[in-house]
Design a protein around this motif. Structure first.
Motif, short mmCIF file in Angstrom:
data_model
loop_
_atom_site.label_atom_id
_atom_site.label_comp_id
_atom_site.label_asym_id
_atom_site.label_seq_id
_atom_site.Cartn_x
_atom_site.Cartn_y
_atom_site.Cartn_z
N GLY A 1 80.13 66.26 38.98
CA GLY A 1 79.14 65.51 39.84
C GLY A 1 78.68 64.53 38.87
O GLY A 1 78.00 64.61 37.83
N ILE A 2 78.64 63.04 39.34
CA ILE A 2 78.34 62.06 38.65
C ILE A 2 77.32 61.25 39.50
O ILE A 2 77.47 61.37 40.63
N GLY A 3 76.46 60.46 38.69
CA GLY A 3 75.35 59.88 39.42
C GLY A 3 74.08 60.32 39.47
O GLY A 3 73.85 61.61 39.23
N PRO A 4 73.06 59.71 39.93
CA PRO A 4 71.66 60.27 39.82
C PRO A 4 71.62 61.60 40.49
O PRO A 4 71.75 61.46 41.84
N GLY A 5 71.07 62.76 39.99
CA GLY A 5 70.84 63.78 40.81
C GLY A 5 72.03 64.62 41.20
O GLY A 5 71.97 65.28 42.01
N ALA A 6 73.41 64.37 40.72
CA ALA A 6 74.19 65.11 41.42
C ALA A 6 74.54 66.29 40.51
O ALA A 6 74.20 66.48 39.44
N HIS A 7 75.14 67.18 41.35
CA HIS A 7 75.20 68.76 40.89
C HIS A 7 76.94 68.74 40.52
O HIS A 7 77.42 68.45 41.16
N GLY A 8 77.20 69.65 39.34
CA GLY A 8 78.50 70.06 39.14
C GLY A 8 78.73 71.37 38.91
O GLY A 8 77.81 72.15 38.32
N ARG A 9 79.98 71.95 38.93
CA ARG A 9 80.40 73.35 38.36
C ARG A 9 81.83 73.08 37.74
O ARG A 9 82.58 72.77 38.25
N LEU A 10 81.53 72.94 36.29
CA LEU A 10 82.72 73.08 35.54
C LEU A 10 82.99 74.00 34.70
O LEU A 10 82.02 74.96 34.80
N VAL A 11 84.24 74.38 34.47
CA VAL A 11 84.51 75.43 33.51
C VAL A 11 84.76 75.13 32.31
O VAL A 11 85.61 74.10 31.95
N ASP B 1 84.87 76.11 28.06
CA ASP B 1 85.21 77.33 27.24
C ASP B 1 85.26 78.79 28.06
O ASP B 1 84.53 79.66 27.68
N GLY B 2 85.75 78.57 29.17
CA GLY B 2 86.04 79.93 29.94
C GLY B 2 84.86 80.27 30.54
O GLY B 2 85.01 81.31 31.17
N ARG B 3 83.81 79.56 30.66
CA ARG B 3 82.59 80.11 31.27
C ARG B 3 82.24 78.95 32.52
O ARG B 3 82.44 78.10 32.32
N ARG B 4 81.60 79.42 33.46
CA ARG B 4 81.24 78.38 34.71
C ARG B 4 79.86 78.00 34.37
O ARG B 4 78.95 78.60 33.98
N VAL B 5 79.88 76.45 34.41
CA VAL B 5 78.68 75.90 33.77
C VAL B 5 78.26 75.21 34.94
O VAL B 5 78.91 74.04 35.60
N ALA B 6 76.73 75.05 35.26
CA ALA B 6 76.33 74.13 36.21
C ALA B 6 75.64 73.08 35.43
O ALA B 6 74.94 73.26 34.53
N THR B 7 75.99 71.63 36.15
CA THR B 7 75.27 70.60 35.41
C THR B 7 74.51 69.88 36.56
O THR B 7 74.76 70.13 37.78
N GLU B 8 73.39 69.30 36.17
CA GLU B 8 72.52 68.51 36.89
C GLU B 8 72.08 67.36 36.24
O GLU B 8 71.51 67.26 35.01
N THR B 9 72.30 65.91 36.84
CA THR B 9 71.90 64.83 36.18
C THR B 9 70.30 64.49 36.61
O THR B 9 70.00 64.84 37.39
N ILE B 10 69.89 63.53 35.79
CA ILE B 10 68.69 62.69 36.04
C ILE B 10 68.43 62.18 37.38
O ILE B 10 69.53 61.61 37.91
N ARG B 11 67.36 62.57 38.11
CA ARG B 11 67.12 62.29 39.52
C ARG B 11 66.95 60.86 39.80
O ARG B 11 67.62 59.92 40.67
N ASP B 12 66.16 60.11 38.68
CA ASP B 12 65.91 58.83 39.11
C ASP B 12 66.92 57.79 38.92
O ASP B 12 67.78 58.01 37.60
N PRO B 13 67.29 56.89 39.84
CA PRO B 13 68.41 56.23 39.61
C PRO B 13 68.34 55.24 38.37
O PRO B 13 69.33 55.12 37.63
N ASP B 14 67.31 54.62 38.12
CA ASP B 14 67.24 53.85 36.79
C ASP B 14 67.45 54.69 35.53
O ASP B 14 67.94 54.00 34.81
N GLY B 15 66.59 55.70 35.49
CA GLY B 15 66.54 56.68 34.46
C GLY B 15 67.97 57.26 34.25
O GLY B 15 68.24 57.00 33.08
N TRP B 16 68.71 57.24 35.33
CA TRP B 16 69.99 58.04 35.21
C TRP B 16 71.09 56.87 34.39
O TRP B 16 71.77 57.10 33.53
N ARG B 17 70.81 55.64 35.12
CA ARG B 17 71.71 54.68 34.71
C ARG B 17 71.60 54.32 33.26
O ARG B 17 72.44 54.29 32.59
#
Ligand SMILES: C[S@@+](CC[C@H](N)C(=O)[O-])C[C@H]1O[C@@H](n2cnc3c(N)ncnc32)[C@H](O)[C@@H]1O
Ligand code: SF4
Length: 410
Positions: free
Chosen positions: A275-285, A287-303
């Motif tokens: 998941g990319i862009g402000p406030g996007a969620h991702g689920r990646l594998v 090192d063999g573990r499931r990892v939740a990612t979440e990005t900065i929500r504020d668009p300017d702050g994220w960019r």
């Protein structure tokens, strides 16, 4: 059978997807709590560079053998406000970063105003092959109530244009609005079906905290239908759509098998996605573990973060076995097809035969809320309407199974 505490491999059959969040909208709808801001002028070159940096960062965290992308989804906000060259740039950079399957599904969410309709052909030209249109209602009074800046006629026109340009289209409607009767919804839905092209997302209105509708409900000026009425609206929706050949394959999503949305199926089948862009969620594998990612929500702050340090990831959490089991149920039981036994065993450490002996699951089956048949755990249509409660019961039984395993002699 794999036990719990094992590393969780990605399920290649679930696909690998990229979600791209575009946070801007021309106006903010009173029901919406997505990560949105009023439109402002944007620097297309800087946004492309920020998206690209975050893709490269996430790709570097994955193993060398990460899958090629099977879908890309531009969601929002209102991605149909994105310049076609920015959409083109993101698709190109995603392809360079991960590679992309020949038949990958590439969807853009769009609002039905004329300025956005005018961009459809340009989107098609840069590789978008599916358009998801936010119609919301076929009734102009309801559209005003929902704070929309388009009419039902404009929505019909936009869907017609989209159907002429894209291989696949879908639209969103919101039902369960204040004062909406069963008869009125049936008529509205049958009207919408005359313009449907194989897929529709039909959402029950949710009053989200922090929205203008939540404030109106607190003041008593907005009254949502009673539970019984909502249940009738849901049941009628299932029947009408099934009769039309577009059965529910997920709580709110209806289509024949060939038209199901591949991107969201990756989420619901508990696949991996970036998941990319402000406030996007991702689920990646990783090192063999499931990892939740979440990005900065504020668009300017994220960019700014993405440009300065290569990503705007604010949280990156390794999910433990219990969290993985919960997520598998929360996503998989939304699907009419449910969770296949082997995937259930790989994530929870128990097979479906063991689960079927557990006390709460036995009751849920007797009440016809779930079934364990043909090697799959599924929630029935009624069970899907009451899903939070159903999942809570199954989660208690998973703890019960863990206790049995711990207590078993030798
Ligand atoms: C990201 S949103 C909107 C995409 C696009 N900007 C639009 O408005 O058409 C995706 C969909 O979620 C649904 N939605 C958003 N908030 C909702 C709510 N509170 N209750 C029910 N459906 C909602 C709407 O149908 C909407 O089209
Ligand atoms: S419903 Fe769509 S247009 Fe309205 S605020 Fe939410 S994302 Fe923006």
């Amino acid at each position: 059978m794999a036990g719990p505490n094992q590393a969780l491999p990605a399920d290649p059959d679930a696909g690998f997807s990229l979600y791209v969040h575009w946070p801007y909208c021309d106006r903010i709808c009173p029901y919406c709590d997505f990560n949105v801001r009023r439109t402002q002028s944007v620097d297309v070159v800087a946004w492309r560079a920020a998206f690209r940096a975050e893709m490269v960062h996430l790709r570097a965290a994955q193993s060398a053998s990460a899958q090629r992308l099977t879908s890309i989804y531009f969601g929002g906000g209102t991605p149909s406000l994105m310049a076609p060259e920015l959409i083109a740039g993101v698709i190109e950079d995603a392809t360079t970063t991960w590679g992309i399957a020949d038949n990958a599904e590439i969807t853009v969410e769009a609002n039905p105003t004329s300025s956005e309709t005018a961009r459809f052909a340009d989107y098609r030209a840069v590789g978008v092959n599916r358009l998801s249109l936010g119609i919301q209602s076929m009734d102009d009074t309801a559209l005003r109530f929902l704070g929309r800046n388009h009419s039902a006629d404009q929505a019909r026109h936009a869907l017609g244009e989209a159907a002429a340009i894209f291989d696949r289209t879908t639209f969103d409607l919101i039902y369960g609005r204040p004062g909406q009767t069963l008869a009125a919804w049936k008529e509205e839905l049958r009207g919408a079906l005359t313009i449907a092209a194989g897929h529709a997302s039909l959402y029950q209105l949710t009053i989200e905290d922090g929205t203008a509708f939540a404030a109106a409900r607190r003041r008593g000026t907005l009254v949502t239908p009673e539970e019984m009425v909502l249940a009738d609206l849901y049941d009628a929706t299932q029947d009408i759509m099934a009769d039309a050949g577009l059965p529910a394959y997920e709580i709110s999503n209806h289509a024949g098998p060939s038209e199901q949305g591949q991107h969201n199926l990756t989420y619901w089948n508990y696949g991996a996605y970036a998941g990319i862009g402000p406030g996007a969620h991702g689920r990646l594998v990783i090192d063999g573990r499931r990892v939740a990612t979440e990005t900065i929500r504020d668009p300017d702050g994220w960019r700014c973060a993405a440009l300065a340090k290569g990503h705007g990831v604010a949280d990156q959490i390794v999910l433990d076995d219990e969290a993985c089991s919960d997520e598998l149920l929360v996503t998989g039981l939304r699907l009419a097809a449910g969770v296949p036994g082997p995937r259930f065993a790989a994530v929870t450490g128990y097979d479906l035969a063991q689960l079927s002996m557990a006390p709460r699951v036995t009751t849920l089956r007797e009440e016809n809320l779930i079934s364990i048949d043909d090697g799959r755990l599924t929630a029935t249509a009624t069970g899907r309407r009451l899903l939070n409660g159903v999942i809570a019961e199954i989660a208690v039984d998973l703890s019960w199974l863990a206790d049995q395993t711990t207590l078993a002699p030798g």
